[in-house]
Structure formats: C-alpha cells, structure tokens
Design a protein around this motif. Sequence first.
Motif, mmCIF file in Angstrom:
data_model
loop_
_atom_site.group_PDB
_atom_site.id
_atom_site.type_symbol
_atom_site.label_atom_id
_atom_site.label_comp_id
_atom_site.label_asym_id
_atom_site.label_seq_id
_atom_site.Cartn_x
_atom_site.Cartn_y
_atom_site.Cartn_z
ATOM 1 N N GLY A 1 0.835 -1.216 0.000
ATOM 2 C CA GLY A 1 0.000 0.000 0.000
ATOM 3 C C GLY A 1 0.860 1.252 0.000
ATOM 4 O O GLY A 1 0.586 2.215 -0.724
ATOM 5 N N ILE A 2 1.920 1.229 0.798
ATOM 6 C CA ILE A 2 2.835 2.380 0.839
ATOM 7 C C ILE A 2 3.537 2.526 -0.520
ATOM 8 O O ILE A 2 3.694 3.625 -1.051
ATOM 9 N N ALA A 3 3.914 1.382 -1.094
ATOM 10 C CA ALA A 3 4.574 1.400 -2.414
ATOM 11 C C ALA A 3 3.660 2.046 -3.448
ATOM 12 O O ALA A 3 4.096 2.891 -4.242
ATOM 13 N N GLN A 4 2.397 1.666 -3.432
ATOM 14 C CA GLN A 4 1.442 2.235 -4.393
ATOM 15 C C GLN A 4 1.309 3.745 -4.200
ATOM 16 O O GLN A 4 1.372 4.513 -5.169
ATOM 17 N N ASN B 1 -4.581 1.810 7.077
ATOM 18 C CA ASN B 1 -4.971 0.785 6.108
ATOM 19 C C ASN B 1 -6.401 1.022 5.636
ATOM 20 O O ASN B 1 -7.272 1.251 6.474
ATOM 21 N N PRO B 2 -6.694 0.955 4.343
ATOM 22 C CA PRO B 2 -5.793 0.749 3.206
ATOM 23 C C PRO B 2 -5.076 2.053 2.819
ATOM 24 O O PRO B 2 -5.737 3.070 2.619
ATOM 25 N N VAL B 3 -3.769 1.950 2.698
ATOM 26 C CA VAL B 3 -2.944 3.162 2.517
ATOM 27 C C VAL B 3 -3.392 4.032 1.339
ATOM 28 O O VAL B 3 -3.576 5.235 1.510
ATOM 29 N N PRO B 4 -3.600 3.442 0.129
ATOM 30 C CA PRO B 4 -3.905 4.316 -1.006
ATOM 31 C C PRO B 4 -5.231 5.057 -0.840
ATOM 32 O O PRO B 4 -5.411 6.142 -1.372
#
Length: 173
Positions: free
Chosen positions: A19-22, A145-148
């Motif tokens: 999620g952080i990567a996205q 959560n959810p990060v995005p």
Amino acid sequence: MSTEITTVGIIGAGTMGNGIAQACAVAGVRVVMVDIAQAAVDKGVATVGASLDRLIKKDKLTAAQKEAALALIQGGTSYDDLKGAQLVIEAATENHELKLRILKQLDGLLAPETIIASNTSSISITQLAAPTSRPDRFIGMHFFNPVPMMALVELIRGYLTSDATHDAVRSSP
Ligand SMILES: NC(=O)c1ccc[n+]([C@@H]2O[C@H](COP(=O)([O-])OP(=O)(O)OC[C@H]3O[C@@H](n4cnc5c(N)ncnc54)[C@H](O)[C@@H]3O)[C@@H](O)[C@H]2O)c1
C-alpha cells in the motif's frame, strides 16, 4: 539542509508495504520494495496492479498512469538494493525482535544520512531507534490501512528524532 526524497525503500511487501509502495509510486516517487521471498514481492506488486486497475475502472486513474506507477516500483529480496533510497520505511511483521534485527541490519548498510522509519502499530519509536547509530534520523510513520485510500500518515517522533528528519519526511510527496 533538507533531504529531498526521490527514492523510498520499503521493507515488507505485505498489506502495508505494498500500500505504501502504491501511494509513493502514484505520487511519482521511486520505490524499492524488499521482502524475504520473491513470491511475497511478486504478490505485493500484483496487489498494487490490481488496486490500480480498480482505480482505472472508477475513472480515477488512466492506464498510462498505472504503467508509469508500476514502472517506478522495483521489487526484490536483497537489502543491498535499498542503498539508493533517502528514506527506508520498515513495514515488516509486527514483532519487536524481528524489527530490531531488521533495523540494525539497515543501519549497518545504509548511508548515514538515510532516514529510517518504522510503520509499527504498537512499539515505541524511541526503543526501535535506540540500537541504531541514527536515532536523530529515525521516525515513526504510521500509515493507515488501506494506505492508497486513506492517504493519511501519522508521524511519530522518537525522543531523539531531529527537526530536520521530521521536516524531510513531512514534506516528501
Ligand atoms: N495492517 C494494518 O492495518 C496496519 C496498520 C498500521 C500499521 N501496521 C503495521 O505495519 C506493519 C506491517 O503490517 P502488515 O499488515 O503489512 O503485515 P503483513 O503480514 O501483511 O506483511 C508483513 C510482510 O513483512 C515481511 N517480512 C517479514 N520479515 C521480513 C524481513 N526480515 N525482511 C523483509 N520483509 C519481511 C513478510 O514476509 C510480509 O510479507 C506491522 O508493523 C503492522 O503493525 C499495520
């Protein structure tokens, strides 16, 4: 001097890591996402792809933007690949001993100026920073959560986190 963050390293490709990567990649930041097994990395990248597809269906993203975001994510199993990052976010399993082991390993590997962050939900940032050589360049980044979808991160300063570290992380994309 403020640190410009153009590459973010992420430890763990699970729920929070991917999620952080996205979120980083959609913001145009390069990402190096590392997990213990290539299968976990592949699953994390696939999760990002599926999440971006859902955004395309909702007309919130174009196919070109999806490809551009995915192209910014490099996945792998070697911590060495994290050396080019200005910020490395630890998002591995919530286990104190495991996190200490990972953080010590990162501390020995990364350039002294690299900022290390932990996404821990329950462990003291001061305690996690203590065994590293850079408690001033260590900070808690508590993503939701959810990060995005949440686009929210709570910064948690340890006892010794410097103003410069806090400001660099706060002003990153
Ligand atoms: N899930 C949430 O709602 C949530 C919210 C806020 C914070 N957090 C925190 O985020 C962190 C990650 O949680 P999660 O839900 O993504 O867990 P997860 O189980 O989905 O993912 C953790 C990942 O870490 C990997 N990992 C374990 N040891 C590793 C190592 N040595 N090197 C690299 N990768 C390693 C695992 O293989 C796994 O893929 C935890 O500290 C958790 O407390 C979780």
